[in-house]
Design an enzyme around this catalytic site. Structure first.
Site, PDB file in Angstrom:
ATOM      1  N   GLU A   1       0.825  -1.214   0.000  1.00  0.00           N
ATOM      2  CA  GLU A   1       0.000   0.000   0.000  1.00  0.00           C
ATOM      3  C   GLU A   1       0.856   1.259   0.000  1.00  0.00           C
ATOM      4  OE1 GLU A   1      -0.516  -2.597   1.990  1.00  0.00           O
ATOM      5  OE2 GLU A   1      -2.558  -3.305   1.617  1.00  0.00           O
TER       6      GLU A   1
ATOM      7  N   PHE B   1     -11.812  -7.913  13.328  1.00  0.00           N
ATOM      8  CA  PHE B   1     -10.669  -8.303  12.502  1.00  0.00           C
ATOM      9  C   PHE B   1     -10.320  -7.178  11.507  1.00  0.00           C
ATOM     10  CE2 PHE B   1      -8.902 -10.476   8.669  1.00  0.00           C
ATOM     11  CZ  PHE B   1      -7.682 -10.804   9.243  1.00  0.00           C
ATOM     12  N   GLN B   2      -9.074  -6.787  11.521  1.00  0.00           N
ATOM     13  CA  GLN B   2      -8.557  -5.717  10.656  1.00  0.00           C
ATOM     14  C   GLN B   2      -9.260  -4.381  10.865  1.00  0.00           C
ATOM     15  OE1 GLN B   2      -8.158  -7.445   6.652  1.00  0.00           O
ATOM     16  NE2 GLN B   2      -6.088  -8.082   7.269  1.00  0.00           N
TER      17      GLN B   2
ATOM     18  N   LYS C   1     -17.791  -1.227   5.567  1.00  0.00           N
ATOM     19  CA  LYS C   1     -18.120  -2.275   4.609  1.00  0.00           C
ATOM     20  C   LYS C   1     -19.611  -2.298   4.272  1.00  0.00           C
ATOM     21  CE  LYS C   1     -17.266  -7.000   3.372  1.00  0.00           C
ATOM     22  NZ  LYS C   1     -16.478  -8.199   3.647  1.00  0.00           N
TER      23      LYS C   1
ATOM     24  N   MET D   1      23.569   9.515   3.081  1.00  0.00           N
ATOM     25  CA  MET D   1      23.387  10.820   3.714  1.00  0.00           C
ATOM     26  C   MET D   1      23.617  10.747   5.223  1.00  0.00           C
ATOM     27  SD  MET D   1      23.060  13.945   3.197  1.00  0.00           S
ATOM     28  CE  MET D   1      22.152  14.734   1.881  1.00  0.00           C
TER      29      MET D   1
HETATM   30  C1  TPP Z   1      11.841   6.151   5.927  1.00  0.00           C
HETATM   31  C2  TPP Z   1      13.119   6.820   6.276  1.00  0.00           C
HETATM   32  N1  TPP Z   1      13.943   6.247   7.175  1.00  0.00           N
HETATM   33  C3  TPP Z   1      15.118   6.835   7.484  1.00  0.00           C
HETATM   34  C4  TPP Z   1      15.485   8.016   6.909  1.00  0.00           C
HETATM   35  C5  TPP Z   1      16.780   8.697   7.284  1.00  0.00           C
HETATM   36  N2  TPP Z   1      17.682   8.791   6.129  1.00  0.00           N
HETATM   37  C6  TPP Z   1      17.777   9.905   5.368  1.00  0.00           C
HETATM   38  S1  TPP Z   1      18.837   9.723   4.111  1.00  0.00           S
HETATM   39  C7  TPP Z   1      19.223   8.176   4.565  1.00  0.00           C
HETATM   40  C8  TPP Z   1      20.232   7.368   3.787  1.00  0.00           C
HETATM   41  C9  TPP Z   1      19.797   7.094   2.409  1.00  0.00           C
HETATM   42  O1  TPP Z   1      20.677   6.154   1.856  1.00  0.00           O
HETATM   43  P1  TPP Z   1      20.536   5.707   0.355  1.00  0.00           P
HETATM   44  O2  TPP Z   1      19.142   5.370   0.043  1.00  0.00           O
HETATM   45  O3  TPP Z   1      21.527   4.649   0.076  1.00  0.00           O
HETATM   46  O4  TPP Z   1      20.882   7.030  -0.453  1.00  0.00           O
HETATM   47  P2  TPP Z   1      22.223   7.911  -0.464  1.00  0.00           P
HETATM   48  O5  TPP Z   1      22.143   8.882   0.646  1.00  0.00           O
HETATM   49  O6  TPP Z   1      23.379   6.981  -0.323  1.00  0.00           O
HETATM   50  O7  TPP Z   1      22.201   8.601  -1.793  1.00  0.00           O
HETATM   51  C10 TPP Z   1      18.514   7.789   5.707  1.00  0.00           C
HETATM   52  C11 TPP Z   1      18.649   6.488   6.387  1.00  0.00           C
HETATM   53  C12 TPP Z   1      14.566   8.584   5.993  1.00  0.00           C
HETATM   54  N3  TPP Z   1      14.792   9.752   5.405  1.00  0.00           N
HETATM   55  N4  TPP Z   1      13.419   7.950   5.676  1.00  0.00           N
END
Ligand code: TPP
Length: 568
Positions: free
Chosen positions: A54, A116-117, A166, A480
């Protein structure tokens, strides 16, 4: 329309048709089977795209909306189906994306029994929807859908949840009639603009030596691109964009000075701190834009135009606050704006650009290191695609690099999760964008972390042969977060290195043509192959593992405190 008895589910389907909806993204389940049955019986009326989760459905609806300007629609069953939509709903709220999410709910007489759900999706989504409503009888469905579309798409757009019990889906109703909604008491989608405020704003701009326009997504949402350009051209006023505003103005417009904010361009950030008048339009002074708020543009006299009254004065109190539609406000202002020569101001901007070019851009795009940089890949795609592609990103380093180095010639060309920063957004949003605009080239840039959050949507690409170009910038890190650990936590890489699967085999399993590039000399040919191959393509580029996105204004620092590299 049909006059015989129809079910609530059919009424729902016909209501969506009456709003011009021809595509739904969704996932079935027990409670929502009656709606899926109506979709089966009336298959000629609606295309249903089965996503693999979803979250994929809601992000696809967001991508659809962001690319096309139409309201995106997704559907989910009660309980876990509905809760799986939450992240996308919150994302759409903060990024002003018009979507209508329809969730099924347990029968009305079972509400509150831990059936349920059963999940109380109305309570859960209340803080992150523009409006939500639970429908408990079939007769209410058309009016609820009409309101949903009106509220989602007007004023400052946003998400609406309609939760349908529903019993309401299965009840039979006499005939079907539909009336579109175009006004509601206590909801003003089109505030009348204060003309005196506009006049004072133009006066300020006409008297300015160093004016700057900072625009956000509001320009795209109100289709104000032309008015913005004309105001800037007539007044000879430089323009800067937020991340979400990108592509509202072509990258090569002579008055366009770049992107503001944490990883923005040097010139517009410097100009923010040196302008005497700032016109902020369709933007909300996000902390990623302002840096340390107490130090933000203290010297400038500020004009803020926004359609959302709650944004005016929320972060910064402007000297002139104008509530209203950006297109209308800018169109009125351009009539009396006067042309001023501003050679020193533009020369100062060019000087700042030269600093960024020397310190960052040349190193990113013409690196001497062996490893390919993200910037090179994004620049290569932008050049090969001629600035026409719709660029979709996931979240992380690649997102900021894509924002920095993509080229835009038209509007609505960057689709990215700005306010919420939702990893996993990219692939499904790209699917939604391509389905909305099948004749456009849609290129997704994603990281190895974010791709794996919604990688199951490759199944949607396979089933619907969605011709999206997937560019995986693989650094084997949650890049990042690793960048922050590298810069601010003495390289303690806690849980950011990643052991990855063989993405080529995954692409192969989903029957998507693919290639992995490790060497610079193979990059251009691979990009050409990707863009010229009909349909989907999966290009994985092994990029420098410990590269950082610069320039960077560290969190909480003033815009003047720019880092150009690790040591500054
Ligand atoms: C759902 C979610 N969980 C955690 C984060 C924190 N976060 C921001 S950037 C990042 C790393 C992203 O890594 P990647 O997808 O490999 O991309 P890159 O930065 O290497 O380009 C994280 C864990 C987020 N933004 N969203």
């Amino acid at each position: 329309m049909e006059q015989k008895k129809i079910s609530g589910a059919e009424a729902l389907l016909f209501s969506l048709n009456a709003e011009g909806v021809d595509t739904l993204f969704g996932y079935p389940g027990g409670t929502i089977i009656p709606l899926y049955d109506a979709l089966y019986v009336h298959a000629d009326k609606m295309r249903h795209i089965l996503t693999r989760h979803e979250q994929g459905a809601v992000h696809a609806a967001q991508g659809f909306a962001r690319a096309s300007g139409r309201t995106g629609v997704c559907i989910a069953t009660s309980g876990p189906g509905a809760t799986n939509l939450l992240t996308g709903i919150a994302d759409a709220m903060i990024d002003s994306t018009p979507i209508v999410c329809i969730t099924a709910q347990v029968p009305v007489n079972a509400l509150g029994t831990d059936f349920f759900q059963e999940a109380d999706i109305i309570s859960m989504t209340s803080p992150v929807t523009k409006w939500n409503y639970q429908v408990t009888t079939a007769g209410e469905i058309p009016a609820a859908i009409a309101r949903a579309f009106y509220i989602a798409s007007t004023g400052r757009p946003g998400p609406v949840v309609i939760d349908v019990t529903k019993n309401a889906l299965v009840e039979m109703v006499e005939g079907f009639s539909y009336e579109k909604c175009n006004e509601l008491r206590c909801y003003n989608d089109h505030p009348v603009i204060d003309v005196a405020g506009l006049e004072r704003a133009v006066e300020l701009l006409n008297g300015a030596q160093r004016p700057l326009i900072i625009f956000g997504q509001g320009i795209k949402l109100s289709s104000a691109e032309k008015q913005l350009r004309e105001l800037s051209e007539r007044g000879n006023i430089p323009m800067a964009s937020t991340v979400l505003g990108l592509s509202a103005v072509p990258t090569d417009h002579p008055n366009y000075v770049g992107m503001v904010g944490m990883h923005g361009n040097v010139a517009p950030n410097w100009m923010t701190q040196n302008a005497d008048v700032i016109l902020a339009v369709g933007m909300r002074f996000s902390d990623r834009v302002t840096g340390k708020i107490g130090e933000y543009a203290r010297q400038a006299r500020l004009i803020h135009i926004d359609i959302d009254a709650s944004e005016l004065g929320r972060i910064i109190t402007p000297e002139i606050a104008i509530l209203g539609d950006a297109a209308e406000a800018l169109a009125a202002m351009k009539r009396t704006i006067e042309h001023r020569e501003r050679p020193e101001w533009f020369a100062a901007a060019a000087e700042q650009y030269a600093i960024e070019k020397r310190e960052v851009i040349d190193k990113d795009l013409r690196p001497t290191k062996e490893r390919v940089t993200m910037g090179e890949v994004i620049d290569g795609v932008a050049r090969a695609a001629g600035g026409d592609a719709i660029v979709v990103t996931d979240v992380g380093q690649h997102q900021m690099e894509a924002a920095r180095y993509s080229k835009y010639t038209g509007t609505r060309q960057l689709i990215t999760s700005g306010g919420l920063g939702t990893m996993g957004y990219g692939l499904p949003a790209a699917i939604g964008a391509k389905i909305a605009l099948p004749n456009r080239q849609v290129v997704l840039f994603c990281g190895d972390g974010g791709l794996q959050m919604t990688i199951q949507e490759l199944g949607t690409v396979l089933e619907w042969r969605v011709g999206v170009k997937i560019v995986l910038l693989n650094n084997s890190f949650l890049g990042m977060v690793r960048q922050w650990q590298q810069l601010f936590f003495e390289r303690r890489y806690s849980s950011t290195p990643m052991t990855n699967p063989d993405f080529q085999k995954i692409a192969d399993a989903y029957e998507i043509p693919h290639r992995r590039v490790e060497r610079r000399e193979d990059l251009a040919a691979a990009i050409d192959e990707m863009l010229s191959t009909p349909g989907a393509y999966f290009l994985e580029v092994k990029v420098d593992e410990e590269d950082c996105v610069f320039p960077m204004i560290p969190g909480g620092a003033a815009l003047s405190e720019i880092m150009f590299n690790e040591s500054l």
